[in-house]
Structure formats: structure tokens, C-alpha cells
Scaffold this motif. Structure first.
Motif, mmCIF file in Angstrom:
data_model
loop_
_atom_site.group_PDB
_atom_site.id
_atom_site.type_symbol
_atom_site.label_atom_id
_atom_site.label_comp_id
_atom_site.label_asym_id
_atom_site.label_seq_id
_atom_site.Cartn_x
_atom_site.Cartn_y
_atom_site.Cartn_z
ATOM 1 N N PRO A 47 62.211 -59.015 42.960
ATOM 2 C CA PRO A 47 62.817 -59.806 44.034
ATOM 3 C C PRO A 47 61.820 -60.243 45.106
ATOM 4 C CG PRO A 47 64.202 -57.924 43.503
ATOM 5 C CD PRO A 47 62.948 -57.757 42.706
ATOM 6 N N ALA A 48 60.830 -59.398 45.430
ATOM 7 C CA ALA A 48 59.873 -59.766 46.491
ATOM 8 C C ALA A 48 58.572 -58.999 46.289
ATOM 9 C CB ALA A 48 60.467 -59.410 47.856
ATOM 10 N N PRO A 49 57.465 -59.578 46.784
ATOM 11 C CA PRO A 49 56.210 -58.821 46.713
ATOM 12 C C PRO A 49 56.222 -57.640 47.674
ATOM 13 C CG PRO A 49 55.847 -61.030 47.637
ATOM 14 C CD PRO A 49 57.305 -60.886 47.400
ATOM 15 N N THR A 50 55.236 -56.773 47.547
ATOM 16 C CA THR A 50 55.133 -55.629 48.439
ATOM 17 C C THR A 50 53.669 -55.477 48.849
ATOM 18 O OG1 THR A 50 55.686 -53.287 48.668
ATOM 19 C CG2 THR A 50 54.911 -53.981 46.510
ATOM 20 N N THR A 51 53.345 -54.364 49.476
ATOM 21 C CA THR A 51 51.943 -54.101 49.826
ATOM 22 C C THR A 51 51.572 -52.704 49.344
ATOM 23 O OG1 THR A 51 52.487 -53.108 51.955
ATOM 24 C CG2 THR A 51 52.090 -55.509 51.946
#
Ligand SMILES: NC(=O)c1ccc[n+]([C@@H]2O[C@H](COP(=O)([O-])OP(=O)(O)OC[C@H]3O[C@@H](n4cnc5c(N)ncnc54)[C@H](O)[C@@H]3O)[C@@H](O)[C@H]2O)c1
Length: 339
Positions: A264-268
Motif C-alpha cells: 500500500p505505501a513505501p516505508t523507511t
């Protein structure tokens, strides 16, 4: 009159499937999903150079599952495994870390091996091939920033050779698929997975290993190590979502196309460490460290994300599991293994 072309849609229910390189992370989840989807039979071909029979333990005993020991560098073995098969998912490959230790082997498996699988599909009149590619086809280094879409070019400057060799080998695999479609009408869908993670996770992928290492350290009472300040972007996709995509690609009428798969979304990197700490029930802070000399790292130029809108349009797939839930499931699975 020419014969009408068979539909490129291959329903799972009642169908017969081969998963090449299936005794591992993606293959084990895909085989399970196919069996749940009422496939008539699922054959897993693997040479067990990296995968293990344990990866299939959760579905062993299902009479529709057959596990075959074989090597994609041997065309006859691949063809034998394709007897009576409708659709093929090709997963067998060497990833970046393996390319770093043995580039020659990487080229053999990812290029010659892929061509063998494609050739066998053609000769055996397989209705559709799903080819596992990677976001490594966009490369790494300072040029990689912003939205990565399917037309984004391959960035090589400033990136480690192993990562570029791996990405290039996947580009060749994709083009071999296109060529077989053009010459012989072999239906295929290329899926460019971002970093896959989840149950039956291994240590072979340069990014997912961040989750494994962090969890190992937290379990050992030590804080996870994060290289740099923790702001490096990563984009993962949960293995169950990847299995659904493999199935969606087979069942869709789409052919001759390459699409991204991402969560759903990138992260770090910092967020990954914090999630592992929290979901393990620990109370500690990540430790920020300098890069280790000689270790392959997949870095980019800044924040980026892998766009998966085309996957929704062409095969009707979108991710369902976010990082928090996916890491939770991975930890539950690891705990159940007694690790
Ligand atoms: N895991 C990820 O993060 C990720 C990300 C992007 C793309 N991919 C791609 O997805 C696919 C599957 O990923 P995975 O993590 O399950 O891979 P993996 O590397 O764990 O599994 C590949 C399987 O192929 C088998 N294999 C290797 N060489 C073989 C040969 N010569 N003949 C037969 N079998 C052979 C291995 O034993 C292993 O079980 C790979 O093609 C990989 O490049 C994976």
C-alpha cells in the motif's frame, strides 16, 4: 480458416499448474493459494539449491500437490514437469546477494534458465506464463527518486554491480517473454515484485533481511541496527498479496504486459526497525550505525515509491496488507517456528 486463439485467461479452479522454483517464499504462498482456489493439481519444481522442502510443509499431504526435484538448466526436466499443465509461474532465480557471490551462476539461472522455461512453455503449449521480475529493473543509485512506473528507465550509475547484474538479468528475462509472444504467441504476464516479505521468509533478499536481522536482534535482547539516519526508503509487498497477484495474472485476459506489484505505501529503514520492536513487544530504540564495508546495499537518491496502478488496471489486483500487519504476521510465523 485459422484456428481461433485460445483465451489467455487461465482459471485456477479445475486447472493444472506448475510453479518453477516454488520451494521458497513466493512459491509456497502461491501453491497454497492455488490449492485453496481449487486447482486440480499443482506441481512444484525446484532444485533445492536455496529453497527447502520445509517451505512446503504447510501444504504437504494435499494429494493435488506434487513436488519434483529438477533444474531449469536442464530443459528436459522442465518439460517433463509441464505435462498436462495449463499455466506456469516462473520464480526460480538468483537475487542480488547470490549475484554478488557468484555472478556466473546468476546469469546461468536467470537468463539461460529463464529461456529454458519459456522454450518449454512454447513446446508444451502452455496457455500462460507468469514471469517473476523485480523492481530491480529500475536500478538503484542517485537516479532513483519519485514514482517508479513501468516506463521508468534502468538506473545504473552509482549502484553496486551485483544489483545491476540482477536487474539486467530480469530485464533480459522480460524481453525473452516478449520475444516468445511476438514469435510464437506465448501468453505471458510479467510481474515486477517489490521486496517480498512474510511467512517462510528467508535471508537471501537484501531488503527483507532488514526485517529478519532486526527481529533476530530484538529476540536476543539487542536493539536493531539501522544504517544511516533511518530515512532510507524501502517499498515492500506482502507475500500473500504476491500470491494473489500471480493468480490474478493467470486468471486475467491480460497478456504481453509487465506490471509493478507493491504494498500500500513505501516505508523507511527506521520505521521497519520501530515496527519490529513494537510488534515484538519490546521496549528499546534502534541503534543507528555506519554502513558495513563490503556488504551490498540497495540505496537510492531519496524518497521513492513503486506505483501499482497499472496492476489494478490490467489484472485487477491491489495490495491488501500493510507493513504493520505483514510484519505482525511474519513475527507470529517466526515465533511459531520456535525461533
Ligand atoms: N523475495 C523478494 O524480495 C523478491 C523481490 C523481487 C523479485 N523476486 C523474484 O521472485 C522470485 C521468487 O522469490 P523468492 O524469494 O521466493 O525466491 P528464492 O530465491 O527464495 O526462490 C527461488 C527458488 O528457485 C530455486 N532455484 C534456484 N535455481 C534453480 C534452478 N537452477 N532450478 C530449479 N530451481 C532453482 C531455489 O532453490 C528457490 O527455491 C525470484 O524470481 C525473485 O527474483 C523476489
Amino acid at each position: 480458416m485459422p484456428e481461433p486463439k485460445p483465451s489467455p485467461a487461465v482459471p485456477i479452479k479445475g486447472g493444472n499448474f506448475l510453479i518453477v522454483g516454488g520451494a521458497s517464499l513466493v512459491g509456497s504462498a502461491t501453491a497454497e493459494a492455488m490449492l485453496k482456489g481449487e486447482a486440480a493439481s499443482v506441481v512444484v519444481l525446484d532444485n533445492f539449491s536455496q529453497g527447502t522442502p520445509e517451505a512446503l510443509r504447510h501444504i504437504e499431504g494435499d494429494p493435488r500437490l506434487r513436488v519434483v526435484s529438477g533444474d531449469i538448466l536442464r530443459l528436459a526436466q522442465v518439460m517433463d514437469a509441464m505435462d498436462g499443465v495449463d499455466g506456469v509461474v516462473h520464480l526460480a532465480a538468483m537475487m542480488t546477494i547470490a549475484f554478488d557471490s557468484d555472478p556466473r551462476r546468476g546469469i546461468d539461472v536467470n537468463v539461460i534458465g529463464a529461456q529454458n522455461v519459456i522454450e518449454a512453455c512454447r513446446l508444451k503449449k502452455i496457455r500462460k506464463l507468469v514471469f517473476a521480475s523485480s523492481n530491480a529493473v529500475y536500478g538503484y543509485g542517485p537516479g532513483v527518486v519519485g514514482d517508479l512506473v513501468e516506463a521508468t528507465p534502468f538506473h545504473t550509475a552509482g549502484a553496486p554491480p551485483a544489483a545491476i547484474l540482477y536487474g539486467a538479468s530480469k530485464i533480459i528475462g522480460e524481453q525473452l517473454c516478449r520475444d516468445a509472444y511476438r514469435r510464437h504467441g506465448l501468453n505471458y504476464v510479467v510481474l515486477r515484485y517489490s521486496t517480498v516479505y512474510g511467512e517462510r521468509q528467508h535471508y537471501r533478499a537484501a531488503n527483507a533481511v532488514l526485517i529478519m536481522d532486526a527481529h533476530d536482534r530484538v529476540r536476543g535482547g539487542q536493539p536493531p541496527r539501522v544504517v544511516g539516519d533511518g530515512s532510507e526508503t524501502k517499498h515492500f509487498v506482502y507475500v500473500g498479496d504476491v500470491a494473489r497477484a500471480n493468480i490474478a495474472a493467470l486468471e486475467a485476459t491480460a497478456t504481453d504486459v509487465a506490471v509493478n506489484l507493491s504494498g500500500p505505501a513505501p516505508t523507511t529503514t527506521g520505521e521497519i526497525a520501530r515496527l519490529v520492536i513494537e510488534l515484538s513487544g519490546a521496549k528499546m530504540q534502534p541503534q543507528y550505525v555506519e554502513p558495513e564495508a563490503g556488504k551490498v546495499r540497495l540505496t537510492s537518491g531519496g524518497a521513492w515509491r513503486i506505483d501499482h496502478a497499472l496492476a489494478e488496471k490490467t489484472i485487477g489486483w491491489r495490495p491488501q496488507v500493510d507493513m504493520r500487519e505483514g510484519i505482525r504476521r511474519l513475527i507470529v510465523w517466526r515465533d511459531a517456528q520456535g525461533r
